[in-house]
Design a protein around this motif. Structure first.
Motif, PDB file in Angstrom:
ATOM      1  N   ARG A  76       3.435  -1.107   0.095  1.00 42.68           N
ATOM      2  CA  ARG A  76       4.752  -1.304   0.726  1.00 42.68           C
ATOM      3  C   ARG A  76       4.930  -0.314   1.878  1.00 42.68           C
ATOM      4  O   ARG A  76       5.337  -0.684   2.988  1.00 42.68           O
ATOM      5  CB  ARG A  76       5.867  -1.131  -0.313  1.00 42.68           C
ATOM      6  N   GLY A  77       4.612   0.943   1.622  1.00 44.80           N
ATOM      7  CA  GLY A  77       4.744   1.968   2.658  1.00 44.80           C
ATOM      8  C   GLY A  77       3.811   1.731   3.834  1.00 44.80           C
ATOM      9  O   GLY A  77       4.207   1.882   4.996  1.00 44.80           O
ATOM     10  N   ALA A  78       2.571   1.339   3.519  1.00 40.74           N
ATOM     11  CA  ALA A  78       1.602   1.073   4.587  1.00 40.74           C
ATOM     12  C   ALA A  78       2.086  -0.063   5.484  1.00 40.74           C
ATOM     13  O   ALA A  78       1.937  -0.008   6.714  1.00 40.74           O
ATOM     14  CB  ALA A  78       0.234   0.743   3.984  1.00 40.74           C
ATOM     15  N   ASN A  79       2.685  -1.084   4.871  1.00 37.03           N
ATOM     16  CA  ASN A  79       3.204  -2.218   5.657  1.00 37.03           C
ATOM     17  C   ASN A  79       4.395  -1.809   6.523  1.00 37.03           C
ATOM     18  O   ASN A  79       4.524  -2.264   7.667  1.00 37.03           O
ATOM     19  CB  ASN A  79       3.582  -3.378   4.727  1.00 37.03           C
ATOM     20  N   GLU A  80       5.252  -0.936   5.996  1.00 41.21           N
ATOM     21  CA  GLU A  80       6.369  -0.430   6.793  1.00 41.21           C
ATOM     22  C   GLU A  80       5.838   0.369   7.988  1.00 41.21           C
ATOM     23  O   GLU A  80       6.381   0.304   9.097  1.00 41.21           O
ATOM     24  CB  GLU A  80       7.291   0.437   5.933  1.00 41.21           C
ATOM     25  N   MET A  81       4.770   1.108   7.757  1.00 40.67           N
ATOM     26  CA  MET A  81       4.154   1.877   8.842  1.00 40.67           C
ATOM     27  C   MET A  81       3.499   0.962   9.875  1.00 40.67           C
ATOM     28  O   MET A  81       3.565   1.236  11.077  1.00 40.67           O
ATOM     29  CB  MET A  81       3.120   2.865   8.274  1.00 40.67           C
ATOM     30  N   LEU A  82       2.878  -0.106   9.425  1.00 37.34           N
ATOM     31  CA  LEU A  82       2.249  -1.051  10.358  1.00 37.34           C
ATOM     32  C   LEU A  82       3.286  -1.636  11.317  1.00 37.34           C
ATOM     33  O   LEU A  82       2.997  -1.892  12.484  1.00 37.34           O
ATOM     34  CB  LEU A  82       1.534  -2.165   9.586  1.00 37.34           C
ATOM     35  N   ALA A 100       1.214   9.787  -2.174  1.00 34.23           N
ATOM     36  CA  ALA A 100       1.524   8.432  -1.698  1.00 34.23           C
ATOM     37  C   ALA A 100       1.387   8.362  -0.178  1.00 34.23           C
ATOM     38  O   ALA A 100       0.845   7.384   0.359  1.00 34.23           O
ATOM     39  CB  ALA A 100       2.940   8.033  -2.123  1.00 34.23           C
ATOM     40  N   ALA A 101       1.864   9.408   0.509  1.00 31.14           N
ATOM     41  CA  ALA A 101       1.769   9.426   1.975  1.00 31.14           C
ATOM     42  C   ALA A 101       0.314   9.371   2.418  1.00 31.14           C
ATOM     43  O   ALA A 101      -0.048   8.642   3.359  1.00 31.14           O
ATOM     44  CB  ALA A 101       2.452  10.681   2.527  1.00 31.14           C
ATOM     45  N   LYS A 102      -0.547  10.134   1.742  1.00 31.49           N
ATOM     46  CA  LYS A 102      -1.971  10.138   2.095  1.00 31.49           C
ATOM     47  C   LYS A 102      -2.610   8.778   1.823  1.00 31.49           C
ATOM     48  O   LYS A 102      -3.433   8.307   2.609  1.00 31.49           O
ATOM     49  CB  LYS A 102      -2.700  11.251   1.333  1.00 31.49           C
ATOM     50  N   ALA A 103      -2.223   8.152   0.709  1.00 35.46           N
ATOM     51  CA  ALA A 103      -2.767   6.829   0.390  1.00 35.46           C
ATOM     52  C   ALA A 103      -2.265   5.776   1.386  1.00 35.46           C
ATOM     53  O   ALA A 103      -3.032   4.917   1.847  1.00 35.46           O
ATOM     54  CB  ALA A 103      -2.389   6.439  -1.034  1.00 35.46           C
ATOM     55  N   MET A 104      -0.983   5.848   1.739  1.00 35.98           N
ATOM     56  CA  MET A 104      -0.426   4.924   2.741  1.00 35.98           C
ATOM     57  C   MET A 104      -1.163   5.066   4.070  1.00 35.98           C
ATOM     58  O   MET A 104      -1.413   4.079   4.774  1.00 35.98           O
ATOM     59  CB  MET A 104       1.071   5.190   2.941  1.00 35.98           C
ATOM     60  N   TRP A 105      -1.501   6.298   4.402  1.00 34.54           N
ATOM     61  CA  TRP A 105      -2.247   6.604   5.630  1.00 34.54           C
ATOM     62  C   TRP A 105      -3.554   5.808   5.686  1.00 34.54           C
ATOM     63  O   TRP A 105      -3.884   5.202   6.711  1.00 34.54           O
ATOM     64  CB  TRP A 105      -2.512   8.097   5.635  1.00 34.54           C
ATOM     65  N   ILE A 106      -4.273   5.766   4.562  1.00 40.32           N
ATOM     66  CA  ILE A 106      -5.549   5.030   4.506  1.00 40.32           C
ATOM     67  C   ILE A 106      -5.334   3.562   4.861  1.00 40.32           C
ATOM     68  O   ILE A 106      -6.044   2.995   5.702  1.00 40.32           O
ATOM     69  CB  ILE A 106      -6.179   5.117   3.093  1.00 40.32           C
ATOM     70  N   PHE A 107      -4.331   2.947   4.212  1.00 43.28           N
ATOM     71  CA  PHE A 107      -4.145   1.500   4.373  1.00 43.28           C
ATOM     72  C   PHE A 107      -3.399   1.146   5.663  1.00 43.28           C
ATOM     73  O   PHE A 107      -3.484   0.015   6.139  1.00 43.28           O
ATOM     74  CB  PHE A 107      -3.465   0.924   3.121  1.00 43.28           C
ATOM     75  N   TYR A 108      -2.688   2.119   6.235  1.00 42.52           N
ATOM     76  CA  TYR A 108      -2.111   1.939   7.572  1.00 42.52           C
ATOM     77  C   TYR A 108      -3.219   1.950   8.615  1.00 42.52           C
ATOM     78  O   TYR A 108      -3.251   1.127   9.534  1.00 42.52           O
ATOM     79  CB  TYR A 108      -1.086   3.044   7.845  1.00 42.52           C
ATOM     80  N   HIS A 110      -6.298   1.268   8.038  1.00 41.10           N
ATOM     81  CA  HIS A 110      -7.269   0.186   7.758  1.00 41.10           C
ATOM     82  C   HIS A 110      -6.585  -0.979   7.035  1.00 41.10           C
ATOM     83  O   HIS A 110      -6.781  -1.177   5.839  1.00 41.10           O
ATOM     84  CB  HIS A 110      -8.427   0.733   6.920  1.00 41.10           C
ATOM     85  N   PRO A 111      -5.788  -1.780   7.766  1.00 38.75           N
ATOM     86  CA  PRO A 111      -5.071  -2.892   7.124  1.00 38.75           C
ATOM     87  C   PRO A 111      -5.989  -3.972   6.572  1.00 38.75           C
ATOM     88  O   PRO A 111      -5.551  -4.811   5.780  1.00 38.75           O
ATOM     89  CB  PRO A 111      -4.184  -3.443   8.247  1.00 38.75           C
ATOM     90  N   PHE A 125     -15.910   5.930   2.094  1.00 33.50           N
ATOM     91  CA  PHE A 125     -14.526   6.256   2.405  1.00 33.50           C
ATOM     92  C   PHE A 125     -14.265   5.987   3.889  1.00 33.50           C
ATOM     93  O   PHE A 125     -15.057   6.376   4.745  1.00 33.50           O
ATOM     94  CB  PHE A 125     -14.209   7.717   2.070  1.00 33.50           C
ATOM     95  N   PRO A 126     -13.150   5.314   4.213  1.00 34.47           N
ATOM     96  CA  PRO A 126     -12.889   4.963   5.621  1.00 34.47           C
ATOM     97  C   PRO A 126     -12.532   6.163   6.497  1.00 34.47           C
ATOM     98  O   PRO A 126     -11.967   7.150   6.014  1.00 34.47           O
ATOM     99  CB  PRO A 126     -11.706   3.990   5.527  1.00 34.47           C
ATOM    100  N   THR A 127     -12.831   6.065   7.760  1.00 34.76           N
ATOM    101  CA  THR A 127     -12.487   7.112   8.731  1.00 34.76           C
ATOM    102  C   THR A 127     -10.997   7.048   9.054  1.00 34.76           C
ATOM    103  O   THR A 127     -10.446   5.967   9.263  1.00 34.76           O
ATOM    104  CB  THR A 127     -13.294   6.922  10.032  1.00 34.76           C
ATOM    105  N   LEU A 128     -10.343   8.214   9.097  1.00 34.75           N
ATOM    106  CA  LEU A 128      -8.908   8.279   9.406  1.00 34.75           C
ATOM    107  C   LEU A 128      -8.691   8.926  10.780  1.00 34.75           C
ATOM    108  O   LEU A 128      -9.626   9.282  11.467  1.00 34.75           O
ATOM    109  CB  LEU A 128      -8.184   9.065   8.310  1.00 34.75           C
ATOM    110  N   ARG A 129      -7.428   9.026  11.182  1.00 32.75           N
ATOM    111  CA  ARG A 129      -6.998   9.679  12.433  1.00 32.75           C
ATOM    112  C   ARG A 129      -7.236   8.843  13.690  1.00 32.75           C
ATOM    113  O   ARG A 129      -7.158   9.367  14.787  1.00 32.75           O
ATOM    114  CB  ARG A 129      -7.641  11.073  12.603  1.00 32.75           C
ATOM    115  N   LYS A 130      -7.498   7.569  13.550  1.00 29.19           N
ATOM    116  CA  LYS A 130      -7.584   6.699  14.733  1.00 29.19           C
ATOM    117  C   LYS A 130      -6.169   6.355  15.224  1.00 29.19           C
ATOM    118  O   LYS A 130      -5.943   6.127  16.401  1.00 29.19           O
ATOM    119  CB  LYS A 130      -8.349   5.411  14.396  1.00 29.19           C
ATOM    120  N   LYS A 131      -5.222   6.308  14.258  1.00 32.39           N
ATOM    121  CA  LYS A 131      -3.836   5.968  14.603  1.00 32.39           C
ATOM    122  C   LYS A 131      -2.872   7.139  14.426  1.00 32.39           C
ATOM    123  O   LYS A 131      -1.908   7.265  15.178  1.00 32.39           O
ATOM    124  CB  LYS A 131      -3.343   4.815  13.698  1.00 32.39           C
ATOM    125  N   ALA A 132      -3.094   7.953  13.392  1.00 35.92           N
ATOM    126  CA  ALA A 132      -2.095   8.983  13.055  1.00 35.92           C
ATOM    127  C   ALA A 132      -2.740  10.215  12.444  1.00 35.92           C
ATOM    128  O   ALA A 132      -3.833  10.151  11.875  1.00 35.92           O
ATOM    129  CB  ALA A 132      -1.067   8.405  12.085  1.00 35.92           C
TER     130      ALA A 132
END
Length: 382
Positions: A76-82, A100-108, A110-111, A125-132
């Motif tokens: 839900r949080g990841a979708n709100e962020m998208l 939860a914020a860290k987990a939302m970050w992953i799915f934001y 990598h939708p 594990f997916p690469t982060l920091r491309k968006k945030a």
């Protein structure tokens, strides 16, 4: 061969008044993740948003993260962020909000990923920091998620907890201001503080422990044992709050690099099965596991050396004494009164605890029957 260590992200702020550092953070759109209403009631959410607004950033809030954050809440949080497209994500609150914020970050980021299993080992594990980037602002002195590579997310269908750790999830910015923790009730102060103490003592006894982690774990454990009763008995003592927050952070630096032990394996299991608060489970289990681990000569030496530093003859009695002062129950039966239900789940709990990632760095790796015995000893207070 030891693993490379990482003690925190790129910006680590601590001490009274450091919340104002927010005004210097370069961000245009900020998603702030919070749990229940405590950060709103205390005025901290408004203060954090106000600082971001002063810096020219737009904010939105992802609310209602439950105490054991579920994958459903994460999505839900990841979708709100998208929809909002933040360039900074902030976890504001206790361990649940930060995890939860860290987990939302992953799915934001990598939708295309749709399940928790898609990021669990053996999947890469997916690469982060491309968006945030990620910022954590703790409101409790316990989980140290602000300097941790780990998260714990619950499975909606089974209620079981999935632990996941990767240095990619180390927050870029950690802001540890004791003012944010001032609204913590005494019970939460005690339980989260005992979680922090468990982090330190399990890091000390970890089979991966090293020179640097020992320095961090030892000092943080000394400070927690000395300061936690003060913070518990007088929540308005800002000096005690500051010491606790910093000690929790330093214990986090230790354990995120050398891992933990079976107190956490068993506490994760109890949280998933019986919804026992994590810090409370840690606190009750800790003296039983210190006694069990003391049958290992090296672990006993670690515990005895530390006990001398806090003026105690043996460590498990010192922890029991601390628990008593904090009004922590002495056995699991006091928080899970239905013994038949507990015994019925024993085989499953033993299997889950043995499979937990924290077990592999415990001084002794218990067999399934030993796990069952440990659960029953902690249940009956034996």
């Amino acid at each position: 061969m030891m693993r490379p260590m990482k003690l925190a992200g790129s910006e680590l702020m601590f001490g009274e008044g450091c919340l104002e550092y927010i005004k210097t953070i370069d961000a245009k759109k900020v998603s702030i993740v919070v749990g229940g209403k405590s950060m709103e009631r205390s005025g901290m959410l408004a203060k954090v948003e106000g600082y971001f607004h002063e810096a020219g950033a737009e904010t939105m809030v992802v609310k209602d993260v439950e105490p054991d954050p579920s994958f459903e809440t994460v999505m839900r949080g990841a979708n709100e962020m998208l929809a909002f497209e933040p360039d900074l994500i902030v976890g504001l609150g206790g361990g649940s909000a930060m995890d939860a914020a860290k987990a939302m970050w992953i799915f934001y980021e990598h939708p295309e990923l749709k399940t928790m299993e898609s990021v669990l080992p053996p999947n890469p594990f997916p690469t982060l920091r491309k968006k945030a980037r990620m910022c954590c602002i703790p409101s409790t002195s316990g989980t140290a998620s602000e300097v941790s590579r780990s998260i714990v997310i619950s499975d909606n269908a089974t209620g079981l907890k999935h632990g996941l750790g990767n240095m990619e999830m180390m927050p870029d910015i950690a802001i540890c201001d004791p003012e944010v923790t001032a609204s913590m009730p005494a019970k939460i102060t005690a339980e989260t503080g005992m979680d922090a103490l468990t982090h330190a003592l399990e890091a000390l006894a970890s089979t991966r422990a090293n020179y640097v982690s020992d320095i961090l774990a030892t000092q943080s454990a000394i400070d927690i044992m000395e300061t936690l009763p003060i913070a518990y008995e007088n929540g308005a003592d800002m000096h005690a709050r500051e010491i606790m927050l910093q000690a929790s952070m330093v214990a986090g630096m230790a354990f995120t690099n050398v891992s933990l032990g079976i107190v956490h394996s068993m506490a994760h299991t109890l949280g998933g099965m019986f919804h026992v608060a994590h810090g409370l489970a840690d606190a009750i289990l800790l003296p039983y596991i210190i006694r069990y681990n003391s049958t290992d000569a090296k672990a006993k030496e670690v515990y005895d050396t530390f006990a001398k530093k806090v003026g105690a003859e043996n460590l498990y009695e010192a922890v029991e004494k601390l628990n008593k002062r904090l009004n922590i129950p002495s056995c699991l039966q006091e928080v899970i009164p239905d013994e038949a239900a507990f015994v019925e789940k024993l085989d499953e709990m033993a299997a889950l605890a043995k499979a937990d990632g924290c077990t592999k760095t415990n001084p002794i790796i218990p067999e399934l029957e030993e796990f069952k015995e440990l659960f029953m000893k902690a249940y009956r207070g034996e």
